[in-house]
Structures are given as structure tokens and as C-alpha cells.
Design an enzyme around this catalytic site. Structure first.
Site, PDB file in Angstrom:
ATOM      1  CD  GLU A   1      -3.272   0.757   2.126  1.00 54.79           C
ATOM      2  OE1 GLU A   1      -3.897   2.191   2.456  1.00 54.79           O
ATOM      3  OE2 GLU A   1      -3.087   0.013   2.922  1.00 54.79           O
ATOM      4  CB  VAL A   2       0.256   4.310   0.054  1.00 53.24           C
ATOM      5  CG1 VAL A   2       0.311   5.961  -0.748  1.00 53.24           C
ATOM      6  CG2 VAL A   2      -0.862   4.273   0.388  1.00 53.24           C
TER       7      VAL A   2
END
Length: 269
Positions: free
Chosen positions: A164-165
Site C-alpha cells: 500500500e502506497v
């Protein structure tokens, strides 16, 4: 209902990665969303355990389902035994793999018992008190820390990890250098999967959406229209009640005159 033998397995999902084919993945919360994902040919679903029921499994059809095991004070799981019990319970219900953001020893206990585990690297929401809500891995030191985390998860036997990210170049490098399936959420096109929330894809709210979200429909406007229609219908009903125009004859149960007269006589009227 799609028979379990006809649904994708961990082996099949690994074969997709080996072919270099991208995996489509959605987070869903209702049987309607799960059924729509199946009908659309979505490869993989993420369903939190609080939403996962036999009805949800049936609605998901041929989708490969990741069941999220709750982590933190709002969940019921604390020990490895708790997680194992939950994983076996949801396996019997049709879960195909299990999201677990607990400690490495708990994740390893699941892996040692042949549970397909999906961990979490990069921005980990349950750990944000340590990082804040921001991209992780933009510096060389942070990128190395994310890489080391991936390798530790790989070593204990995890099947995959939500990524994630993180910067797109880091996402591509990690996906190319691990046997795990990396489920990218804001991790660039090089991740093995592209993972979005159904509510963002459908535009269910007018609130904040993450940078990586892409909205394909405007359900928020449709929900607002339906709410306005709901209020109008309720207002018309109330007006009918106050005016005595509801109920009308077709809404009532009829009684023959002779039967009513016999009843009145019986009660002395």
C-alpha cells in the site's frame, strides 16, 4: 453455487503471476457487490470477516476470496490460537486466503498450519500511529525497510501481501523480486494486482478518496436522488393518513353484510 473444485486456488493465483498477467481485486461489503464482481470477471475479492457469510461466499462465485481477520482492539483476535481458530472457521465457510496484519510469529503460525496468509507492507493502516498517513518507501532507507519486510514475510511462508502506497518503481521491483503475490493499492502498475475499494470505484460517497482511487460511477448522486424520493414518498403517505385518503377500499379486507350483522347481534348491538 460454484463448486469449490471449480474455483481458483492458491496454485492458480500463483500461475497468474508467473504468466505476468495482472490480477484485478476489489474490497466488497455486500452480496450485491460480490455478485457484481463475479459477473464482471474480477479475479479476487477482499471481504472482512465481519461481512463474510455463506451468502457472501455464494455471491462471490468464482472469485478468489481473501477473508480479513480483524487486528487491533476492535477485533476479537489476540493470540496465534485465536487466529488459527478463526482461519479454520472461515476456511470451512469457503475462504481462500486470509489477511493478517498481526506479528510475524502469528503470521508464521498460520503459515505453518498451511493457511494462505496475505500480510501487509508499506503503509499499514493498523500501524499508522508510527508512520502517519503518508507514502512509505520514498527514501532509500525506507525502501530498504519495505524490501526487508517483504523478504521476512516470504521467508515465513506468506502467500502474498497488500502493498500500500509505495513509489511505483519500488512496487515494480518488489513484485519482480518475491515469490509472493503483491496486491498493489497505490503501488503503481508494476504490482501483481490492482486493488481498489468498491465504494471508490462506484463513487458511493462525496468524502475524501485516496490518490490511487479511480471512480467509474457516481452512486453518491443516485443515493441522494433515492433519498429525496424516499422522503417525498414518506411525506405523501403522511399527508394521505392525515387527510383520511389512505387506506382506500382496495387496501381493506371486506366482510359480508350478513356475517357482520350476525357478529353485531352476538355482541348485543
Amino acid at each position: 453455487m460454484v463448486h469449490k473444485a471449480n474455483r481458483p486456488t492458491v496454485h492458480d493465483m500463483r500461475a497468474i503471476k508467473a504468466r505476468g498477467q495482472k490480477i484485478s481485486m476489489l474490497y466488497v461489503t455486500t452480496p450485491e457487490e460480490a455478485a457484481a464482481a463475479d459477473a464482471a470477471g474480477i479475479d479476487m475479492l477482499s471481504i472482512e470477516s465481519r461481512f463474510f457469510t455463506p451468502e457472501m461466499r455464494e455471491a462471490a462465485g468464482r472469485c478468489f476470496v481473501q477473508v480479513g481477520l480483524p487486528f487491533g482492539p476492535y477485533g476479537q483476535l489476540a493470540t496465534a490460537e485465536d487466529y488459527l481458530r478463526a482461519a479454520f472457521h472461515f476456511t470451512a465457510m469457503g475462504g481462500d486466503c486470509f489477511y493478517c496484519a498481526a506479528s510475524l510469529d502469528i503470521q508464521k503460525a498460520l503459515c505453518d498450519n498451511h493457511m494462505p496468509v496475505v500480510a501487509h507492507v508499506g503503509l499499514i493502516p493498523s500501524y499508522i500511529t508510527w508512520t502517519g498517513w503518508r507514502a512509505v518507501g520514498k527514501t532509500a532507507d525506507e525502501a530498504r525497510a519495505v524490501y526487508d519486510h517483504v523478504k521476512r514475510l516470504e521467508a515465513i511462508g506468506c502467500f502474498g501481501a497488500e502493498l500500500e502506497v509505495v513509489p511505483d518503481r519500488l512496487g515494480a521491483f518488489l513484485s519482480q523480486n518475491t515469490s509472493m503475490i503483491l496486491l498493489g493499492m497505490g503501488a503503481g502498475p508494476g504490482a501483481d494486482a490492482q486493488y481498489l475499494f468498491a465504494e471508490d470505484v462506484l463513487g458511493c460517497t462525496d468524502g475524501h478518496r485516496p490518490r490511487h482511487a479511480k471512480t467509474y460511477r457516481n452512486f453518491a448522486a443516485e443515493y441522494a436522488r433515492l433519498q429525496a424520493e424516499r422522503i417525498a414518498a414518506f411525506r405523501e403517505f403522511r399527508a394521505d393518513v392525515n387527510a383520511g385518503t389512505y387506506p382506500e377500499p382496495q387496501h381493506n379486507v371486506a366482510m359480508q353484510d350478513a356475517e357482520f350483522q350476525a357478529f353485531m347481534a352476538a355482541v348485543g348491538q
